[in-house]
Design a protein around this motif. Structure first.
Motif, mmCIF file in Angstrom:
data_model
loop_
_atom_site.group_PDB
_atom_site.id
_atom_site.type_symbol
_atom_site.label_atom_id
_atom_site.label_comp_id
_atom_site.label_asym_id
_atom_site.label_seq_id
_atom_site.Cartn_x
_atom_site.Cartn_y
_atom_site.Cartn_z
ATOM 1 N N LEU A 186 0.821 -1.209 0.000
ATOM 2 C CA LEU A 186 0.000 0.000 0.000
ATOM 3 C C LEU A 186 0.857 1.262 0.000
ATOM 4 O O LEU A 186 0.506 2.256 -0.647
ATOM 5 N N ALA A 187 1.987 1.230 0.704
ATOM 6 C CA ALA A 187 2.886 2.390 0.710
ATOM 7 C C ALA A 187 3.476 2.611 -0.677
ATOM 8 O O ALA A 187 3.573 3.753 -1.166
ATOM 9 N N GLU A 188 3.866 1.534 -1.334
ATOM 10 C CA GLU A 188 4.426 1.637 -2.680
ATOM 11 C C GLU A 188 3.375 2.144 -3.663
ATOM 12 O O GLU A 188 3.647 3.009 -4.509
ATOM 13 N N GLY A 189 2.146 1.623 -3.542
ATOM 14 C CA GLY A 189 1.081 2.067 -4.421
ATOM 15 C C GLY A 189 0.709 3.520 -4.189
ATOM 16 O O GLY A 189 0.456 4.262 -5.147
ATOM 17 N N LYS A 190 0.697 3.929 -2.925
ATOM 18 C CA LYS A 190 0.377 5.323 -2.600
ATOM 19 C C LYS A 190 1.388 6.274 -3.240
ATOM 20 O O LYS A 190 1.017 7.318 -3.781
ATOM 21 N N ALA A 191 2.669 5.911 -3.184
ATOM 22 C CA ALA A 191 3.699 6.759 -3.782
ATOM 23 C C ALA A 191 3.554 6.847 -5.298
ATOM 24 O O ALA A 191 3.881 7.865 -5.915
ATOM 25 N N ALA A 192 3.030 5.785 -5.898
ATOM 26 C CA ALA A 192 2.935 5.742 -7.360
ATOM 27 C C ALA A 192 1.644 6.349 -7.891
ATOM 28 O O ALA A 192 1.659 7.101 -8.878
ATOM 29 N N ILE A 193 0.506 6.036 -7.237
ATOM 30 C CA ILE A 193 -0.780 6.457 -7.816
ATOM 31 C C ILE A 193 -1.742 7.070 -6.815
ATOM 32 O O ILE A 193 -2.861 7.447 -7.189
ATOM 33 N N GLY A 194 -1.354 7.184 -5.546
ATOM 34 C CA GLY A 194 -2.235 7.826 -4.574
ATOM 35 C C GLY A 194 -2.776 6.866 -3.530
ATOM 36 O O GLY A 194 -2.567 5.660 -3.598
ATOM 37 N N GLU A 195 -3.485 7.420 -2.577
ATOM 38 C CA GLU A 195 -4.012 6.671 -1.430
ATOM 39 C C GLU A 195 -5.031 5.622 -1.869
ATOM 40 O O GLU A 195 -5.898 5.873 -2.703
ATOM 41 N N TYR A 196 -4.923 4.427 -1.275
ATOM 42 C CA TYR A 196 -5.894 3.368 -1.535
ATOM 43 C C TYR A 196 -7.157 3.625 -0.719
ATOM 44 O O TYR A 196 -7.106 4.174 0.379
ATOM 45 N N ARG A 197 -8.309 3.223 -1.275
ATOM 46 C CA ARG A 197 -9.576 3.359 -0.563
ATOM 47 C C ARG A 197 -10.210 1.984 -0.450
ATOM 48 O O ARG A 197 -10.710 1.433 -1.428
ATOM 49 N N GLY A 198 -10.149 1.410 0.750
ATOM 50 C CA GLY A 198 -10.638 0.056 0.921
ATOM 51 C C GLY A 198 -11.674 -0.054 2.013
ATOM 52 O O GLY A 198 -12.427 0.874 2.289
ATOM 53 N N GLY A 199 -11.700 -1.229 2.671
ATOM 54 C CA GLY A 199 -12.621 -1.446 3.764
ATOM 55 C C GLY A 199 -14.063 -1.385 3.318
ATOM 56 O O GLY A 199 -14.463 -1.932 2.294
ATOM 57 N N ILE A 200 -14.859 -0.652 4.081
ATOM 58 C CA ILE A 200 -16.296 -0.586 3.840
ATOM 59 C C ILE A 200 -16.670 0.554 2.890
ATOM 60 O O ILE A 200 -17.850 0.771 2.604
ATOM 61 N N ASP A 201 -15.705 1.287 2.369
ATOM 62 C CA ASP A 201 -15.960 2.383 1.439
ATOM 63 C C ASP A 201 -16.525 1.803 0.139
ATOM 64 O O ASP A 201 -15.832 1.129 -0.614
ATOM 65 N N ALA A 202 -17.808 2.072 -0.110
ATOM 66 C CA ALA A 202 -18.495 1.488 -1.261
ATOM 67 C C ALA A 202 -18.915 2.540 -2.278
ATOM 68 O O ALA A 202 -19.859 2.328 -3.041
ATOM 69 N N THR A 203 -18.210 3.650 -2.330
ATOM 70 C CA THR A 203 -18.512 4.682 -3.308
ATOM 71 C C THR A 203 -17.926 4.316 -4.670
ATOM 72 O O THR A 203 -16.976 3.527 -4.764
ATOM 73 N N PRO A 204 -18.473 4.871 -5.747
ATOM 74 C CA PRO A 204 -17.872 4.639 -7.064
ATOM 75 C C PRO A 204 -16.416 5.108 -7.114
ATOM 76 O O PRO A 204 -15.587 4.486 -7.792
ATOM 77 N N GLU A 205 -16.108 6.189 -6.394
ATOM 78 C CA GLU A 205 -14.730 6.686 -6.366
ATOM 79 C C GLU A 205 -13.775 5.650 -5.789
ATOM 80 O O GLU A 205 -12.639 5.495 -6.264
ATOM 81 N N SER A 206 -14.236 4.920 -4.772
ATOM 82 C CA SER A 206 -13.365 3.894 -4.175
ATOM 83 C C SER A 206 -13.097 2.765 -5.167
ATOM 84 O O SER A 206 -11.981 2.236 -5.240
ATOM 85 N N ASP A 207 -14.123 2.380 -5.942
ATOM 86 C CA ASP A 207 -13.910 1.339 -6.955
ATOM 87 C C ASP A 207 -12.979 1.823 -8.058
ATOM 88 O O ASP A 207 -12.191 1.040 -8.618
ATOM 89 N N GLU A 208 -13.052 3.089 -8.390
ATOM 90 C CA GLU A 208 -12.137 3.627 -9.404
ATOM 91 C C GLU A 208 -10.699 3.580 -8.911
ATOM 92 O O GLU A 208 -9.774 3.276 -9.686
ATOM 93 N N VAL A 209 -10.488 3.833 -7.621
ATOM 94 C CA VAL A 209 -9.143 3.708 -7.047
ATOM 95 C C VAL A 209 -8.694 2.252 -7.081
ATOM 96 O O VAL A 209 -7.543 1.947 -7.418
ATOM 97 N N ARG A 210 -9.582 1.332 -6.742
ATOM 98 C CA ARG A 210 -9.230 -0.095 -6.783
ATOM 99 C C ARG A 210 -8.852 -0.514 -8.200
ATOM 100 O O ARG A 210 -7.935 -1.316 -8.405
#
Length: 493
Positions: free
Chosen positions: A220-244
């Motif tokens: 997650l740290a490597e991914g954050k440095a490359a493309i931004g913060e991950y949005r996981g857990g119970i976050d069920a917004t379309p924006e969170s799926d776009e990050v995934r």
């Protein structure tokens, strides 16, 4: 004495002779050398060839191994939680602008519907999708664990150690391929090379710390440095799926796994809230279609001509505006008791509700009196059409269909209904409209989706109605993996 002239000529002849002899000797030596070289040539060539071959192997084998690995098929499995097949197969009728999903209909094969598992909810279904067996066999029986005394704080089946059979990730690892997974259910602690599991506890920012602990260290740290913060857990917004989706593309391009699984959850969330095929649901689906397109493009880019991309779902969806709550009826029948704080203190039989259905678990399955009490209660409830009950299954039939080995009964509701979970209140009530699932899998509304493209997959092939257990062995076979423990069969010869 010889004359001086003769002496001079003799000296000249001797000099010439000496020169001749020297030239002759050199020719003999050269000739002899050539014969020796000729005689030694096969041995020297063989020795030199062996040396060159050894050096070639030493330097080339890593390259050959890498080339061999690169030549292996890539399998990408994208799950769109709650995707009914008719969102795509009848896209025009619903006004769905989903060009990438519709492309699967032309470029690959697809099912008109997938008959799922009991119950038709996320966690047991996703585990069947990657094992090819029913929940009673793989061990993930519902979303939440059975917790009659409510001590597990709504804990879900998050942990991979609860899966009792091999998975597609195991099959890929056995074939020497690396694996990756993003937000897939039941993957905490899974043997996956690059893993970002689905898990939450409080639904607060603290959950991000938990996710970092259970994910592959540093990922997650490597991914954050490359493309931004991950949005996981119970976050069920379309924006969170776009990050995934961005993380899936990044992992495909930078880690090059042989298998990647991705779970998108925003559609399910909005369907619960606003019902399937609602304008809000269509907006979310169209955004997820773009995510799917980007992941598909990345798969083809990193594995041109050898990428298999599947889009699957775990269940369908049905509308509701009525509720059947079994808990007050069970308490009235003295099947469980509540203390002065409103907490369950003891129980003989308890509903294990899952949206559009409920399994009934007996504390002592061999207690005939308790079983008879429950059977009488359920028969009475089912006899009244106003209660919304579709069917009641006895334990034997339930177990034969692969659901709830620890339950003695199963109650499935009709579309238009959901189960309640409150300990008090009416048994039947009208409620705010929404969407749910969990009903018996043979209801058309509960059918899941399956689409697959890849080398050798027939274009435009309609598979009709298929069994969810057939998906994992089909994907394994097409990607050159072995999953002999699956109960399903490959859909292609």
């Amino acid at each position: 004495m010889q004359p001086a002239k003769f002496m001079g000529e003799q000296q000249n002849h001797e000099a010439l002779g000496t020169k001749y002899n020297v030239e002759l000797t050199l020719q003999q030596i050269e000739s002899q050398g050539k014969r020796q070289v000729t005689m030694m040539k096969p041995k020297r060539i063989w020795a030199r060839s062996r040396c060159i071959f050894s050096l070639f192997c030493f330097f080339a084998m890593p390259w050959l191994t890498a080339a061999q690995e690169k030549a292996s098929p890539l399998l990408v499995v994208i799950s769109v939680d709650g995707l009914r097949p008719d969102y795509v197969t009848a896209a025009d009728a619903h006004g769905a602008k989903v060009p990438h999903l519709r492309k699967f209909l032309h470029d690959g094969m697809y099912a008109m519907g997938v008959t799922g598992v009991i119950p038709t909810v996320t966690y047991p279904s996703h585990t069947t999708l990657i094992t090819g067996v029913w929940p009673a066999k793989h061990g993930i029986l519902a979303n939440q664990t059975f917790d009659p005394l409510q001590k597990n704080h709504e804990g879900w089946y998050w942990y991979a150690e609860d899966i009792r059979v091999p998975t597609l990730w195991d099959a890929a690892s056995a074939a020497g391929r690396t694996t990756a997974s993003i937000q897939w259910p039941v993957t905490v602690g899974a043997k996956i090379n690059w893993n970002i599991p689905e898990i939450w506890r409080a639904g607060t920012p603290e959950d991000a710390k938990l996710l970092r602990v259970v994910s592959t260290p540093g990922l997650l740290a490597e991914g954050k440095a490359a493309i931004g913060e991950y949005r996981g857990g119970i976050d069920a917004t379309p924006e969170s799926d776009e990050v995934r989706g961005k993380y899936a593309v990044w992992i495909l391009e930078n880690k090059r796994p042989g298998l990647l699984t991705l779970h998108l959850i925003a559609l399910d969330h909005i369907e619960h809230e606003a019902q399937p095929f609602s304008p809000k649901a269509m907006v979310v689906l169209e955004r997820l279609d773009a995510v799917i397109g980007k992941v598909w493009e990345a798969a083809e880019r990193v594995a041109p001509g050898r990428a298999f991309v599947a889009v699957v779902s775990d269940h369908g969806f049905a509308n509701y505006d009525q509720q059947l709550n079994l808990f007050p009826a069970f308490q009235k029948a003295h099947l469980f008791s509540v203390d002065d704080k409103g907490k369950i203190s003891d129980w003989r039989a308890m509903p294990w509700e899952t949206g559009g259905s409920a399994a009934i678990v007996l504390k002592d399955p061999k207690n005939g009196l308790t079983a008879a009490t429950v059977r009488t209660l359920l028969t009475k409830l089912a006899a009244d059409p106003a209660n919304g009950i579709d069917r009641v299954l006895e334990g034997e039939e339930l177990h034969r269909k692969g659901g709830y080995p620890n339950a003695s009964f199963f109650l499935g509701l009709k579309p238009g209904w959901r189960t309640g979970s409150g300990l008090t209140g009416p048994v039947v009530s009208s409620i705010k409209a929404g969407g749910t699932h969990g009903e018996l899998p043979d209801l058309p509304e509960m059918r899941a989706a399956f689409f697959l493209v890849g080398p050798g997959v027939p274009a435009g092939k309609n598979l009709g109605l298929i069994d969810m257990r057939d998906i994992a062995p089909t994907l394994a076979k097409e990607a050159g993996l072995s999953l002999p423990t699956a109960d399903g069969t490959p859909l292609l010869p």
